[in-house]
Structures are given as C-alpha cells and as structure tokens.
Scaffold this active site. Structure first.
Site, PDB file in Angstrom:
ATOM      1  CG  HIS A 149      -5.100   7.087   8.754  1.00 57.02           C
ATOM      2  ND1 HIS A 149      -6.094   7.233   7.809  1.00 57.02           N
ATOM      3  CD2 HIS A 149      -5.588   7.650   9.885  1.00 57.02           C
ATOM      4  CE1 HIS A 149      -7.128   7.855   8.343  1.00 57.02           C
ATOM      5  NE2 HIS A 149      -6.843   8.120   9.606  1.00 57.02           N
ATOM      6  CG  ASP A 179      -6.138   5.886   4.681  1.00 52.52           C
ATOM      7  OD1 ASP A 179      -5.495   5.133   5.434  1.00 52.52           O
ATOM      8  OD2 ASP A 179      -6.753   6.891   5.085  1.00 52.52           O
ATOM      9  N   GLY A 252     -11.849  10.853  14.617  1.00 50.28           N
ATOM     10  CA  GLY A 252     -12.627   9.730  15.125  1.00 50.28           C
ATOM     11  C   GLY A 252     -13.641   9.231  14.125  1.00 50.28           C
ATOM     12  CG  ASN A 253     -16.792  11.333  11.977  1.00 47.13           C
ATOM     13  OD1 ASN A 253     -16.876  12.454  12.458  1.00 47.13           O
ATOM     14  ND2 ASN A 253     -17.810  10.474  11.998  1.00 47.13           N
ATOM     15  CB  SER A 254     -10.541   8.313  10.268  1.00 48.37           C
ATOM     16  OG  SER A 254     -10.142   9.620   9.992  1.00 48.37           O
ATOM     17  CG  LEU A 309       0.076   2.367 -19.014  1.00 50.08           C
ATOM     18  CD1 LEU A 309      -0.133   1.380 -20.164  1.00 50.08           C
ATOM     19  CD2 LEU A 309      -0.922   3.528 -19.119  1.00 50.08           C
ATOM     20  N   GLY A 310       2.893   1.558 -16.424  1.00 57.38           N
ATOM     21  CA  GLY A 310       4.291   1.973 -16.439  1.00 57.38           C
ATOM     22  C   GLY A 310       4.524   3.393 -16.891  1.00 57.38           C
ATOM     23  CB  VAL A 311       2.795   6.164 -17.998  1.00 59.23           C
ATOM     24  CG1 VAL A 311       2.997   5.360 -19.261  1.00 59.23           C
ATOM     25  CG2 VAL A 311       1.345   6.078 -17.521  1.00 59.23           C
TER      26      VAL A 311
END
Length: 526
Positions: A149, A179, A252-254, A309-311
């Site tokens: 982000h 992310d 800013g820690n992100s 897997l498709g669920v």
C-alpha cells in the site's frame, strides 16, 4: 550364771538385732526412694515441624555463566543495544509520489500521449502526494521488502538508508492480498536482516518495532507479542494472519521490521488499530512466514503463485456446530464451490466443513486460505471434512490460482413495483416478518446469478421479528438447515411457506444465503 543374768543378756541381744534390722529397713527404703525417679504425668506428643520452602537466590559466580560481567540489568541493556545496532542499518525510509484523486489518467491514450502527460504532470507538484513508510533490506545487493500500500501506483519511489544515502528504487513486484512489495536499489554491501520463524513466536515474547514513524528515521519501540493469527478485517479474500503487538506502531512504521530478541525478522509492521491515527497499543505485523513466501515468489516470478482449491468458507460458531452435528466449533464451513475447481472435481459440497488440510488441523477459514495458497500446483492434498455429521476424507489435486476469479456484482438497492410480494408476518417462528418474492430473469440478471439459480429474494424484514438485523433486503435465501436434518433447497416462495409453517416457534434454524458478493450461513434464533 544366774537365770536373771541370762535373761538380761538375752533381752539386750534381741533388742540389738531388732534395732539393727529397723535401721537396715529404714536405710533400704531411703535408698529406694532416692534412686527411683519421680513419677510425672505423660507429656503430650508434639508434631514434627514442617519447614515451608522459601525461594532463595543461589550465589552463582559469573565465570560459571560466562555472560554476566557486571549485573543482569547491565547485560540486558548491552544486548538491547547490540541487537538494535545490528538492525537499524537494515531498515530504510521510503518516499513515494503518485497522482492524487482527481488527477489526469496518465495511462490513457497512445504511447506519445502518455509520455507527454507524464512530462507535464511531473511539472505539477499540486498533483503529487508524498507517503512516508519503511522498508527492510534483505539482500546485500539491494532487495528491499515493504508494504504494497506504500508503493502501489507510485510514480517515483525513493529510498533513504540509515546513513543518509538516497537511491531511486525500482518496483520488482507487488502483491496486494498480502500487502507485500519488493523494491530494488543499485547498491552493494548493504546491511541485511535475517529471516526469523514467526511460527515459533509465543504470546508474551518480547519484540521490537523498527521503522520511521512520522518520518523520524531509525525509531525503535519495544513490546510483546499480544496475540497471533489475527484477521481484523474478516476478509474472505485476503491472506491476513497478523501478529498483534503492543510495541508502539505509528504512521510511517508500515513496512518496517518486527524483530525478536535475536535480531531476526519475525514480522513486517503493516497496520494499527486506532481512532486518532496514533498508537493505542494494538499494532499488526505480517508474519515472516507469509512475507517470506510472497517475497520469494515475487523475486522468482514477478508475482505470487498460489495454490487453488476453489472454495469460499466461513467460520463455525457454537450454533452452527449444533446444526451441522460437529464435535467442536473449529473448521472452515464451505459456502461456495467454484465450477470445475479442484474442490468441485473432488466432490466437496456446500455445507461441508473442512477440519484437516494436508494432515494439519484447520481452526478457521484464514488458516485454510493460507495453507491452500502455499500448496504447490499439482500437489495431492488429503482433506478431512464433515458432511451431515459424518467424517470423510478425499484427496484433492491443487491447481494454480487463476488471475481472475469470477465474483457476483453487488446487489442494487430498491424494489420492483411489479413484484408479487409475500409477507410472512403471521408466522410465529424465526421466519416471521419477511417480505419475499420469487427469483425472476430480471432479478437473476441484476444479481449476476445463473439463469437456473434457485432461491427467493428478500425485499424487506419487519422490525420486532427474530430475523431483523440478521437478514437484510437483497439477500437471496437458497437453503434451510434444521438440526439433525439434511439441507432443504428453496425453489419458490410457495415451497418456502409450506416448509417454514412446519417449524416450531422454539427451533433455531440455519439459513444459507447470497448477500452481494458473499455466500454465508446465518443463524435465526427465536
């Protein structure tokens, strides 16, 4: 000798014997009483005292430990300084610039137009937004891990090292579901952080958050692991499995590092829980296991290759546990099966509850999503599930997750005056107060449903009835599950009314429905 003289002598002799005998008797009695101990009443038996153990510090000579040169606090302080000193050069400050909302579309038009737009846009600082964040150097030649982000849609990305050097960064890959993004700068012999094992973290373990809060480069905060396995947005499509910590994390820690006491990278700081934008003692970090998987895939392929897997699934609570006849409330309840997916081919069905995947227990849908995503395409995975209270097992061949998974469009609000609305207000059970209509071609098209989709459409729910605040206008009710019974498909309003009239007023019922893009089971209680 005269008789009188003899008698006198006899009497004297007899008297002497008697006196001697009496003296002997008195002497013997005196000795007896003198030697015999005086009798006294028996003393009560005292219980043996029990010593209560008391913790005592045992003297240990420093040479026996080989660590404590001064005292424990000084040694801890030296270790803090050493670990943080090794970490700080490997955490960078990231600056990004991108067009803000309302800017011109830089990618619209032919190549010449785009080039001209970019040139003119660079001259307009009004359209530029600067973000501050952090990143972690993971290779000595300049690979940097950060949050997606921070750099998504960025026109420019600049990196500032701990020693003040600045570099232009190239975006190698980005993965929004986790992310995570990987950058590259042209530098050599950089300090790096080594990967740690986030699975080995324990609640209460001490950790440090290193980053650039509010642009203050090289800031460190200390705390503990408050919890693991957090999924704060309850997203059914992301891969959230956050570490929660009370180490101060601020804007800013992100993208910065969460390290353990060994100085190993165990998490990437990514979010805070706050109403004012500051630290409230609840911060979240992406676990290193998840970030490492995404990092390696982005470097190798430019994107994250995940298993499929498709669920779609939801959590199991105590009410659903009883409805589905489960031994406990753990597992992932299937709400949707993608056509022609591995799950479809293996025979899994909506309403099955997956409790083990690849011989590991499945606690909730988040665990299943992450486990599936990290399964290589082509691998055969055993899956244990419950269906109508019975335990089953199948082997599923996992495929690669497709780039675009189809999803239904959000429902449009509002009704249609031509609908024939049926009201269930006179029912004395959990289905009272509903306004429902049959699905018609117009509704199916609006909801992006299959032309053969079954169910009934909910127009409104009256206040004061059990379903109020549980069911919402726009829901499509497809199935009903009563305790201990097989699923009952709903095809029409008439069929629905006939069924629900038989349900006692005291009975709780599970309803399967489609709500916008999501499918789920909900509980209706009297």
């Amino acid at each position: 000798m005269p008789w009188g003289t003899k008698n006198k002598d006899f009497i004297l002799t007899l008297s002497g014997f008697l006196i001697a005998g009496l003296v002997g008797l008195l002497l013997g009695l005196s000795i007896f009483f003198f030697i015999k101990p005086a009798t006294s009443p028996p003393k009560p038996v005292q219980p043996t005292p029990v010593e209560i153990p008391v913790a005592r510090a045992l003297p240990v000579h420093p040479t026996e430990i080989g660590v404590f040169r001064h005292n424990l606090l000084e040694t801890l302080n030296e270790e803090y300084v050493r670990v943080i000193g090794q970490t700080l050069p490997a955490v960078v400050n990231i600056f990004s610039a991108r067009p803000v909302e309302g800017s011109i579309d830089l990618e619209e038009g032919n190549a010449k137009d785009i080039k001209q737009k970019r040139k003119s846009w660079k001259k307009s600082p009004i359209d530029e937004e600067t973000s501050l964040g952090s990143g972690i150097i993971l290779s000595s030649d300049g690979n940097i891990l950060t949050n997606a982000h921070l750099v998504k849609n960025a026109r420019e990305i600049r990196v500032q090292l701990y020693d003040g050097r600045r570099y232009e960064a190239k975006l190698l890959g980005i993965d929004s579901p986790t992310d995570v993004a990987v950058l590259k700068i042209s530098a050599q012999h950089l300090s790096i952080l080594n990967w740690g094992d986030s699975d080995a973290l324990q609640v209460g373990e001490q950790v440090f958050a290193v980053g650039n809060p509010f642009g203050l480069a090289g800031s460190v905060s200390r705390g503990i692991v408050s919890a693991k396995g957090r999924n704060p947005t309850l997203s059914s499509t992301s891969y959230e499995d956050f570490i929660q910590t009370d180490a101060a994390i601020n804007p800013g820690n992100s993208g910065g590092a969460l390290i353990n006491v060994k100085g190993e990278l165990v998490g990437i700081n990514t979010a805070i829980y706050s109403g004012n934008g500051g630290s409230n003692g609840i911060g979240f970090a992406i676990p290193s296991k998840l970030a490492k998987f995404a990092y390696a895939s982005l470097l190798a392929k430019g994107k994250v290759i995940r298993g499929f897997l498709g669920v779609e699934t939801q959590e199991v609570d105590e009410d659903l546990q009883q409805i589905f006849g489960l031994p406990n409330s753990e597992g992932a309840l299937i709400t949707k099966i993608e056509p022609h997916s591995p799950a479809f081919k293996a025979g899994l069905q909506r309403g099955d509850i997956i409790v083990r995947y690849n011989d590991l227990p499945v606690k909730d849908p988040a665990e299943l999503r992450i486990a599936v995503s990290q399964s290589p395409a082509g691998s055969n995975i055993p899956i244990v599930f419950y269906r109508e209270g019975q335990r089953h097992q199948v082997v599923v061949e996992i495929t690669e997750q497709p780039d675009n998974i189809s999803s239904a469009s959000p429902d449009e609000s509002g009704g249609n005056p031509s609908w024939k609305v049926t009201v269930t207000g006179d029912l004395q059970n959990v289905f009272g107060g509903l306004h429902v209509v049959d699905l018609d071609p117009i509704l199916r098209a609006r909801l992006s449903l299959s032309p053969r989709a079954n169910g009934i459409y909910l127009v409104d729910v009256e206040g004061g009835y059990p379903a109020f605040d549980i069911l919402y206008p726009g829901d499509v009710i497809e199935e009903i599950r009563r305790p201990g019974s097989a699923p009952i498909k709903i095809h029409s309003v008439a069929e629905f009314l006939k069924l629900v009239k038989e349900i006692p007023s005291s009975e709780s019922v599970a309803v399967f429905l489609q709500r916008g893009n999501n499918q789920m089971f909900v509980m209706l209680k009297p």
